[in-house]
Design an enzyme around this catalytic site. Structure first.
Site, mmCIF file in Angstrom:
data_model
loop_
_atom_site.group_PDB
_atom_site.id
_atom_site.type_symbol
_atom_site.label_atom_id
_atom_site.label_comp_id
_atom_site.label_asym_id
_atom_site.label_seq_id
_atom_site.Cartn_x
_atom_site.Cartn_y
_atom_site.Cartn_z
ATOM 1 N N ASP A 164 40.002 12.079 35.650
ATOM 2 C CA ASP A 164 40.704 11.246 34.671
ATOM 3 C C ASP A 164 42.035 11.900 34.259
ATOM 4 O O ASP A 164 42.075 13.106 34.003
ATOM 5 C CB ASP A 164 39.796 11.085 33.441
ATOM 6 N N GLU A 223 43.258 10.567 39.344
ATOM 7 C CA GLU A 223 43.937 9.457 38.680
ATOM 8 C C GLU A 223 45.285 10.015 38.225
ATOM 9 O O GLU A 223 45.366 10.732 37.234
ATOM 10 C CB GLU A 223 43.145 8.966 37.461
HETATM 11 C C1 NOJ Z 1 41.993 6.629 32.142
HETATM 12 C C2 NOJ Z 1 40.709 5.901 32.058
HETATM 13 O O1 NOJ Z 1 40.531 5.151 33.229
HETATM 14 C C3 NOJ Z 1 40.771 5.048 30.819
HETATM 15 O O2 NOJ Z 1 39.717 4.139 30.743
HETATM 16 C C4 NOJ Z 1 40.818 5.954 29.621
HETATM 17 O O3 NOJ Z 1 40.985 5.177 28.460
HETATM 18 C C5 NOJ Z 1 41.973 6.939 29.716
HETATM 19 N N1 NOJ Z 1 42.085 7.530 31.009
HETATM 20 C C6 NOJ Z 1 41.800 8.062 28.733
HETATM 21 O O4 NOJ Z 1 40.739 8.885 29.118
#
Ligand code: NOJ
Length: 535
Positions: A201, A275
């Site tokens: 993440d 990500e």
């Molecule tokens: C990306 C995640 O996919 C999302 O759902 C989340 O709110 C943010 N990162 C913060 O962790």
């Protein structure tokens, strides 16, 4: 055929645990619920699942606010349930990726609670970004949270802490060795339990620079970072590389260390996908250098229009970019953070686009429900849960629409998802979209995905590069036609509302919609449709 290594051209099915299947009637999906549906997952023809967080969490941000990264939140079950889920997945030859959230913890994590108690200047506060207020009492800088509002929240003794997301998600200070050590523990914990890898993440966000400096245009930057905010592309392009908290060089040192940990698991072929929203796009290639991560998400298609010129540019761009580092791209049409593709571009269009994308080289991520052609749910404001909705005081509706539970069977909502009351309402209008209904309809989206995934494994995985046949710069058949060849398969997507005839022969493998007419070396591609031909 599986690619080698397995993740190179895999299809990875994203499960949002709270919305998958509820085994105990509390209205929320859980790990035993997922385990009970793994045969279904296997029947889709995917290689792996990725689960959004199921760790101990007050659930202020759908579990991305982690209070204990090495335990399961009771709403989802317990550690034995996690182990059982992983074991059953492995028996079915499905790999399991879990989410790791290294940018922040929940404010309920014991470290943050200790930091609040320990006070300014303490070792406990040094694990986060705590600073004194400016002399005029304002926060240490002018950054805006990605969820709206200031990036800083003040605690009782007057200090502020940094949170790029919700105030309940304090950012960790990766210059502090405790943080490094703790995440190493967490990685090993899940790998030792049997997980096959991680989705990381906010992978680009861990290292911050110039934390005490104001940004010259914080509102512009905040708007530029939001996909749903219209902005002159040049302005956006100029602003995005100025983000002081993303894509700093220090993050790569972290991933080099992590890669060594993954490699230490040897033949288990542990993998991780980042990500990382980075600018310019070429920076994404740094995350997949040979001693770093295995994949980086490519989000280009999440907000692309159903337009041949744009799709060609994005697809060929991603392929070329990754080729420059001998990697393959990843593809995603939907996830838990963006509107579902069927709602965004239309049902028939989403079928055509999915079939086209599933033929491309690289790994495809499929968000659970996408294989049913699910649209976004219609959420009454009083049921909304996303912190984005609350932090923007309702100006942005947030992401709950994409997170509505899956319809499994029966004629009325909640369609077998739960015997209780679902945490977000399912739509009565979804009664033709249930798994049960679609299983028995050979032309359903579900059966399209199943056919396509089987054919992809049989004919496309490991089968070479894309040679474009029709695109804005190849061929000239129609402005609304895209086509490429890979190995023995040609893939045609007709984006127009009228049929188009092409000179080609071959055996029809699959079509996304409509009836294909083929004879005398010519094939008529139905309107808004993709087909695969085998030569
Ligand atoms: C990306 C995640 O996919 C999302 O759902 C989340 O709110 C943010 N990162 C913060 O962790």
């Amino acid at each position: 055929m599986k690619s080698s290594p397995w993740w190179k051209e895999a299809t990875i099915y994203q499960i949002y645990p709270r919305s998958y299947f509820d085994s105990n009637g509390d209205g929320e999906g859980d790990l035993p619920g997922i385990t009970s549906k793994l045969e279904y997952v296997k029947s889709l023809g995917v290689d792996a699942i990725w689960l959004s967080p199921f760790y101990t969490s007050p659930n202020k941000d759908g579990g991305y606010d982690v209070a204990n990264p090495r335990d399961v939140d009771p709403r989802f079950g317990n550690l034995a349930d996690a182990k059982q889920m992983i074991d059953v997945a492995h028996e079915l030859d499905l790999r399991v990726l879990v989410d790791i959230v290294p940018n922040h913890f929940s404010d309920q994590h014991v470290w943050f609670q200790e930091a609040l108690k320990a006070g300014r200047g303490s070792l406990e506060r040094a694990r986060f970004h705590f600073y004194d207020a400016n002399t005029d009492g304002t926060p240490p800088n002018n950054w805006i949270s990605l969820f709206g509002g200031p990036s800083w929240t003040q605690v009782e003794d007057g200090q502020f802490y940094l949170h790029l997301f919700d105030s309940s998600q304090p950012d960790l200070n990766w210059d502090n060795p405790d943080v490094d050590e703790d995440f190493e523990k967490t990685l090993r914990f899940w790998l030792d339990l049997g997980a096959d890898g991680f989705r990381i993440d906010v992978a680009h966000g861990l290292v911050k620079e110039d934390v005490l400096k104001d940004h010259p245009d914080p509102q512009g930057l905040s708007d530029a970072l939001r996909l749903d905010m219209p902005m002159d592309p040049e302005r956006r392009y100029a602003l995005l590389p100025t983000v002081p908290y993303f894509d700093r060089q220090g993050v790569h040192e972290i991933y080099r260390k992590w890669r060594a940990i993954f490699n230490s698991y040897g033949s288990r072929d542990v993998m991780a996908v980042a990500e990382a929203w980075v600018h310019p796009p070429v920076n994404a290639t740094r995350y997949v250098r040979p001693d770093e991560l295995h994949q980086v998400f490519n989000f280009d298609l999440l907000d692309a229009s159903f337009n041949a010129e744009q799709l060609y540019r994005l697809m060929s761009g991603a392929l070329d970019l990754m080729k420059s580092v001998e990697a393959l791209p990843t593809w995603a049409l939907s996830n838990h953070d963006s509107p579902r593709v069927a709602s965004r571009i239309g049902e028939i269009e989403s079928r055509a686009l999915a079939l086209f994308v599933l033929a491309l080289p690289g790994s495809c991520y499929v968000f659970a429900g996408q294989e049913l052609g699910l649209p976004d749910g219609v959420i009454p404001d009083e049921s909304r849960q996303d912190p984005i909705y609350f932090r923007t005081k309702g100006a942005q509706k947030g992401r709950d629409g994409a997170r509505v539970p899956l319809p499994w069977n029966g004629e009325t909502a909640p369609f077998g998802f739960t015997s209780g009351s679902p945490w977000l309402p399912l739509q009565d209008s979804w009664k033709e979209l249930t798994v049960e209904k679609q299983e028995s309809d050979p032309k359903s989206v579900l059966n399209l995905y199943r056919n396509a995934l089987n054919l992809r494994a049989e004919h496309l995985v490991n089968n070479g590069e894309v040679e474009w046949i029709e695109s804005p710069t190849h061929g000239s058949k129609s402005e609304s036609l895209l086509a490429f060849k890979r190995g023995n398969v040609s893939v045609y997507m007709n984006l127009a509302n009228s049929p188009v005839e092409v000179q080609v022969s071959g055996k029809l493998l699959v079509v996304s919609a409509g009836t294909v007419d083929g004879r005398d070396g010519k094939v008529t591609i139905p309107p808004v449709s993709t087909l695969w031909l085998h030569h």
